[in-house]
Design a protein around this motif. Structure first.
Motif, PDB file in Angstrom:
ATOM      1  N   THR A 144     -47.661  20.647  14.584  1.00 39.25           N
ATOM      2  CA  THR A 144     -47.780  21.598  13.764  1.00 39.25           C
ATOM      3  C   THR A 144     -49.166  22.053  13.395  1.00 39.25           C
ATOM      4  OG1 THR A 144     -46.961  22.693  11.761  1.00 39.25           O
ATOM      5  CG2 THR A 144     -47.463  20.217  11.576  1.00 39.25           C
ATOM      6  N   LYS A 145     -49.653  23.153  13.084  1.00 42.68           N
ATOM      7  CA  LYS A 145     -51.012  23.537  12.976  1.00 42.68           C
ATOM      8  C   LYS A 145     -51.342  23.510  11.313  1.00 42.68           C
ATOM      9  CE  LYS A 145     -51.881  25.060  17.254  1.00 42.68           C
ATOM     10  NZ  LYS A 145     -50.946  24.192  18.161  1.00 42.68           N
ATOM     11  N   ARG A 146     -50.325  23.260  10.583  1.00 43.06           N
ATOM     12  CA  ARG A 146     -50.398  23.484   9.048  1.00 43.06           C
ATOM     13  C   ARG A 146     -50.707  22.177   8.494  1.00 43.06           C
ATOM     14  NH1 ARG A 146     -50.167  28.996   8.438  1.00 43.06           N
ATOM     15  NH2 ARG A 146     -48.442  29.753   9.851  1.00 43.06           N
ATOM     16  N   ASP A 147     -51.187  22.289   7.364  1.00 44.41           N
ATOM     17  CA  ASP A 147     -51.362  20.838   6.692  1.00 44.41           C
ATOM     18  C   ASP A 147     -50.389  21.004   5.190  1.00 44.41           C
ATOM     19  OD1 ASP A 147     -52.866  22.308   5.317  1.00 44.41           O
ATOM     20  OD2 ASP A 147     -54.937  21.418   5.779  1.00 44.41           O
ATOM     21  N   SER A 148     -49.845  22.126   4.968  1.00 41.05           N
ATOM     22  CA  SER A 148     -48.846  22.234   3.805  1.00 41.05           C
ATOM     23  C   SER A 148     -47.797  23.247   4.110  1.00 41.05           C
ATOM     24  CB  SER A 148     -49.572  22.713   2.713  1.00 41.05           C
ATOM     25  OG  SER A 148     -50.076  23.942   3.117  1.00 41.05           O
TER      26      SER A 148
ATOM     27  N   GLY B  14     -45.027  23.852   8.305  1.00 42.53           N
ATOM     28  CA  GLY B  14     -45.337  22.818   7.560  1.00 42.53           C
ATOM     29  C   GLY B  14     -44.059  22.236   6.596  1.00 42.53           C
TER      30      GLY B  14
ATOM     31  N   GLU C  82     -47.027  18.639   2.242  1.00 42.43           N
ATOM     32  CA  GLU C  82     -48.133  18.156   1.045  1.00 42.43           C
ATOM     33  C   GLU C  82     -47.681  17.380  -0.038  1.00 42.43           C
ATOM     34  OE1 GLU C  82     -47.037  22.178  -0.398  1.00 42.43           O
ATOM     35  OE2 GLU C  82     -46.955  21.157   1.679  1.00 42.43           O
TER      36      GLU C  82
ATOM     37  N   GLN D  56     -43.481  12.991   1.047  1.00 44.63           N
ATOM     38  CA  GLN D  56     -43.622  11.599   1.073  1.00 44.63           C
ATOM     39  C   GLN D  56     -42.724  10.301   0.780  1.00 44.63           C
ATOM     40  OE1 GLN D  56     -46.268  11.222   3.348  1.00 44.63           O
ATOM     41  NE2 GLN D  56     -46.762  13.342   2.937  1.00 44.63           N
TER      42      GLN D  56
END
Length: 137
Positions: free
Chosen positions: A20-24, A97, A114, A119
């Protein structure tokens, strides 16, 4: 009787795709005609743990085909008589994301990668994890 190919998972967390290119978690952008990603997002985000994967995938299909209520029952049988891509192949898990948690009843909810909840699912040994499919080869 036709076989029913369900896309539902139970007590499972679908992780975002490795590539994926997202971080959230990012809401899919609005387009003139709603995209599959946008429709899936709208259904799940507005109704966490209210629908199964099958419910959402069929609802998006029915809306895109402008099916009437009367046509839906037969169309749903037909739709699931063939295998359908599950949420591991959804743009939400591949490109936007979001992880998707499937509870013990198969009802689903979105979690941005995120978030603390994301998590927690990733570290909970009681929750089975499957990864979304990669976007590229």
């Amino acid at each position: 009787m036709k076989k029913n190919h369900s896309t539902n998972y139970f007590d499972t967390f679908i992780e975002v795709a490795e590539d994926t290119k997202r971080d959230s978690g990012t809401k899919p952008p609005a387009k003139d005609r709603k995209t599959v990603a946008e429709m899936q997002y709208d259904y799940i985000a507005a109704h966490p743990y209210q629908y199964t994967s099958d419910d959402v995938l069929f609802r998006v299909f029915a809306d895109r085909k402008d099916l009437t209520k009367a046509e839906e029952k037969e169309a749903r049988k037909e739709f699931f008589s063939k295998g359908q891509p599950c949420f591991r192949a959804s743009p939400l898990t591949k490109m936007y994301g979001f992880g998707i948690h499937c509870n013990s009843e198969g009802k689903i909810a979105l979690y941005g990668m995120e978030t603390e909840a994301y998590q927690k699912f990733m570290t909970d040994p009681k929750v089975k994890k499957v990864q979304a499919m990669k976007s590229g080869k």
